[in-house]
Write a protein that holds these residues in place. Structure first.
Motif, PDB file in Angstrom:
ATOM      1  N   VAL A  86       0.923  -1.272   0.010  1.00  0.00           N
ATOM      2  CA  VAL A  86      -0.010   0.160   0.113  1.00  0.00           C
ATOM      3  C   VAL A  86       0.814   1.155  -0.241  1.00  0.00           C
ATOM      4  O   VAL A  86       0.545   2.154  -0.759  1.00  0.00           O
ATOM      5  N   PHE A  87       1.868   1.261   0.702  1.00  0.00           N
ATOM      6  CA  PHE A  87       2.825   2.404   0.912  1.00  0.00           C
ATOM      7  C   PHE A  87       3.667   2.716  -0.522  1.00  0.00           C
ATOM      8  O   PHE A  87       3.578   3.772  -0.809  1.00  0.00           O
ATOM      9  N   SER A  88       3.882   1.445  -1.271  1.00  0.00           N
ATOM     10  CA  SER A  88       4.677   1.613  -2.483  1.00  0.00           C
ATOM     11  C   SER A  88       3.639   2.167  -3.574  1.00  0.00           C
ATOM     12  O   SER A  88       4.027   2.934  -4.330  1.00  0.00           O
ATOM     13  N   ALA A  89       2.538   1.643  -3.491  1.00  0.00           N
ATOM     14  CA  ALA A  89       1.409   2.215  -4.234  1.00  0.00           C
ATOM     15  C   ALA A  89       1.061   3.671  -4.087  1.00  0.00           C
ATOM     16  O   ALA A  89       1.102   4.401  -5.134  1.00  0.00           O
ATOM     17  N   VAL A  90       1.138   4.116  -2.845  1.00  0.00           N
ATOM     18  CA  VAL A  90       0.946   5.393  -2.767  1.00  0.00           C
ATOM     19  C   VAL A  90       2.078   6.445  -3.283  1.00  0.00           C
ATOM     20  O   VAL A  90       1.844   7.472  -3.974  1.00  0.00           O
ATOM     21  N   MET A  91       3.267   5.953  -3.021  1.00  0.00           N
ATOM     22  CA  MET A  91       4.502   6.543  -3.469  1.00  0.00           C
ATOM     23  C   MET A  91       4.513   6.591  -4.970  1.00  0.00           C
ATOM     24  O   MET A  91       4.857   7.802  -5.318  1.00  0.00           O
ATOM     25  N   PHE A  92       4.373   5.528  -5.616  1.00  0.00           N
ATOM     26  CA  PHE A  92       4.455   5.240  -7.046  1.00  0.00           C
ATOM     27  C   PHE A  92       3.201   6.366  -7.559  1.00  0.00           C
ATOM     28  O   PHE A  92       3.605   7.104  -8.542  1.00  0.00           O
ATOM     29  N   TYR A  93       1.918   6.614  -7.013  1.00  0.00           N
ATOM     30  CA  TYR A  93       1.017   7.381  -7.368  1.00  0.00           C
ATOM     31  C   TYR A  93       1.550   8.790  -7.540  1.00  0.00           C
ATOM     32  O   TYR A  93       1.514   9.671  -8.299  1.00  0.00           O
ATOM     33  N   ARG A  94       2.134   9.291  -6.110  1.00  0.00           N
ATOM     34  CA  ARG A  94       2.609  10.484  -5.810  1.00  0.00           C
ATOM     35  C   ARG A  94       3.591  10.916  -7.122  1.00  0.00           C
ATOM     36  O   ARG A  94       3.625  12.162  -7.755  1.00  0.00           O
ATOM     37  N   ILE A  95       4.716   9.920  -7.252  1.00  0.00           N
ATOM     38  CA  ILE A  95       5.749  10.270  -8.266  1.00  0.00           C
ATOM     39  C   ILE A  95       5.313  10.410  -9.639  1.00  0.00           C
ATOM     40  O   ILE A  95       5.489  11.308 -10.379  1.00  0.00           O
ATOM     41  N   LYS A  96       4.215   9.493  -9.811  1.00  0.00           N
ATOM     42  CA  LYS A  96       3.508   9.677 -11.464  1.00  0.00           C
ATOM     43  C   LYS A  96       2.750  10.891 -11.569  1.00  0.00           C
ATOM     44  O   LYS A  96       2.919  11.498 -12.486  1.00  0.00           O
ATOM     45  N   LYS A  97       2.083  11.494 -10.445  1.00  0.00           N
ATOM     46  CA  LYS A  97       1.601  12.484 -10.458  1.00  0.00           C
ATOM     47  C   LYS A  97       2.534  13.910 -10.704  1.00  0.00           C
ATOM     48  O   LYS A  97       2.417  14.530 -11.528  1.00  0.00           O
ATOM     49  N   ASN A  98       3.538  13.725 -10.008  1.00  0.00           N
ATOM     50  CA  ASN A  98       4.634  14.789 -10.135  1.00  0.00           C
ATOM     51  C   ASN A  98       5.298  14.821 -11.595  1.00  0.00           C
ATOM     52  O   ASN A  98       5.644  15.769 -12.112  1.00  0.00           O
ATOM     53  N   ILE A  99       5.578  13.611 -12.174  1.00  0.00           N
ATOM     54  CA  ILE A  99       5.865  13.323 -13.352  1.00  0.00           C
ATOM     55  C   ILE A  99       5.097  14.205 -14.341  1.00  0.00           C
ATOM     56  O   ILE A  99       5.358  14.927 -15.101  1.00  0.00           O
ATOM     57  N   ARG A 100       3.861  13.850 -14.509  1.00  0.00           N
ATOM     58  CA  ARG A 100       2.769  14.700 -15.386  1.00  0.00           C
ATOM     59  C   ARG A 100       2.954  15.986 -15.050  1.00  0.00           C
ATOM     60  O   ARG A 100       3.032  16.650 -16.114  1.00  0.00           O
ATOM     61  N   ARG A 101       3.034  16.606 -14.021  1.00  0.00           N
ATOM     62  CA  ARG A 101       3.217  17.964 -13.490  1.00  0.00           C
ATOM     63  C   ARG A 101       4.531  18.724 -14.219  1.00  0.00           C
ATOM     64  O   ARG A 101       4.348  19.711 -14.886  1.00  0.00           O
ATOM     65  N   ILE A 102       5.689  17.873 -14.172  1.00  0.00           N
ATOM     66  CA  ILE A 102       6.695  18.284 -14.620  1.00  0.00           C
ATOM     67  C   ILE A 102       6.864  18.368 -16.166  1.00  0.00           C
ATOM     68  O   ILE A 102       7.374  19.084 -17.063  1.00  0.00           O
ATOM     69  N   VAL A 103       6.339  17.153 -16.755  1.00  0.00           N
ATOM     70  CA  VAL A 103       5.909  16.903 -18.490  1.00  0.00           C
ATOM     71  C   VAL A 103       5.078  18.234 -18.926  1.00  0.00           C
ATOM     72  O   VAL A 103       5.288  19.063 -19.734  1.00  0.00           O
ATOM     73  N   ILE A 104       4.054  18.586 -18.116  1.00  0.00           N
ATOM     74  CA  ILE A 104       3.300  19.716 -18.582  1.00  0.00           C
ATOM     75  C   ILE A 104       4.147  21.059 -18.451  1.00  0.00           C
ATOM     76  O   ILE A 104       3.992  21.685 -19.355  1.00  0.00           O
ATOM     77  N   ARG A 105       4.713  21.382 -17.393  1.00  0.00           N
ATOM     78  CA  ARG A 105       5.803  22.339 -17.121  1.00  0.00           C
ATOM     79  C   ARG A 105       6.595  22.497 -18.310  1.00  0.00           C
ATOM     80  O   ARG A 105       6.947  23.687 -18.923  1.00  0.00           O
ATOM     81  N   LYS A 106       7.273  21.407 -18.696  1.00  0.00           N
ATOM     82  CA  LYS A 106       8.310  21.718 -19.802  1.00  0.00           C
ATOM     83  C   LYS A 106       7.588  21.719 -21.167  1.00  0.00           C
ATOM     84  O   LYS A 106       8.200  22.353 -21.982  1.00  0.00           O
ATOM     85  N   ALA A 107       6.456  21.207 -21.204  1.00  0.00           N
ATOM     86  CA  ALA A 107       5.793  21.655 -22.598  1.00  0.00           C
ATOM     87  C   ALA A 107       5.327  22.911 -22.765  1.00  0.00           C
ATOM     88  O   ALA A 107       5.232  23.307 -23.810  1.00  0.00           O
ATOM     89  N   ALA A 108       5.080  23.549 -21.712  1.00  0.00           N
ATOM     90  CA  ALA A 108       4.485  24.916 -21.918  1.00  0.00           C
ATOM     91  C   ALA A 108       5.590  26.136 -21.872  1.00  0.00           C
ATOM     92  O   ALA A 108       6.799  25.741 -22.307  1.00  0.00           O
TER      93      ALA A 108
END
Length: 108
Positions: A86-108
């Motif tokens: 459960v802890f690993s899944a939560v951390m994976f979700y948080r990292i994935k969410k941060n990746i999307r934010r970084i990709v969107i920021r780089k694209a802009a």
């Protein structure tokens, strides 16, 4: 012996997966590239400290799971394994969410 292997599983899996991908592509297995875990984490925007802490954390979780199965009753070990997953899944979700934010920021 099992504890020693579990603490090295991240490095073993990383090296094995990179070597297998290189063999599938027909490239030399000692050819340098950016397919290792630390390079991928750098590419998504993590800094060196975050990468080291992430890999150490994953090794710690694997070690705790190994020790739980070695020294506890199976029921307690399964409960600990459940919380680790459960802890690993939560951390994976948080990292994935941060990746999307970084990709969107780089694209802009």
């Amino acid at each position: 012996l099992l504890f020693n292997i579990s603490t090295s599983m991240i490095a073993i899996f990383d090296a094995a997966s990179v070597i297998l991908r290189r063999m599938q592509e027909g490239s030399h297995i000692f050819y340098a590239d950016r397919r290792h875990i630390h390079h991928r984490l750098l590419d998504i925007g993590l800094n060196q400290r975050q990468i080291v802490l992430s890999i150490y954390g994953a090794c710690l979780l694997l070690s705790i799971g190994t020790l739980a199965f070695a020294f506890l009753k199976i029921f307690h070990a399964v409960i600990i394994l459940f919380f680790i997953l459960v802890f690993s899944a939560v951390m994976f979700y948080r990292i994935k969410k941060n990746i999307r934010r970084i990709v969107i920021r780089k694209a802009a």
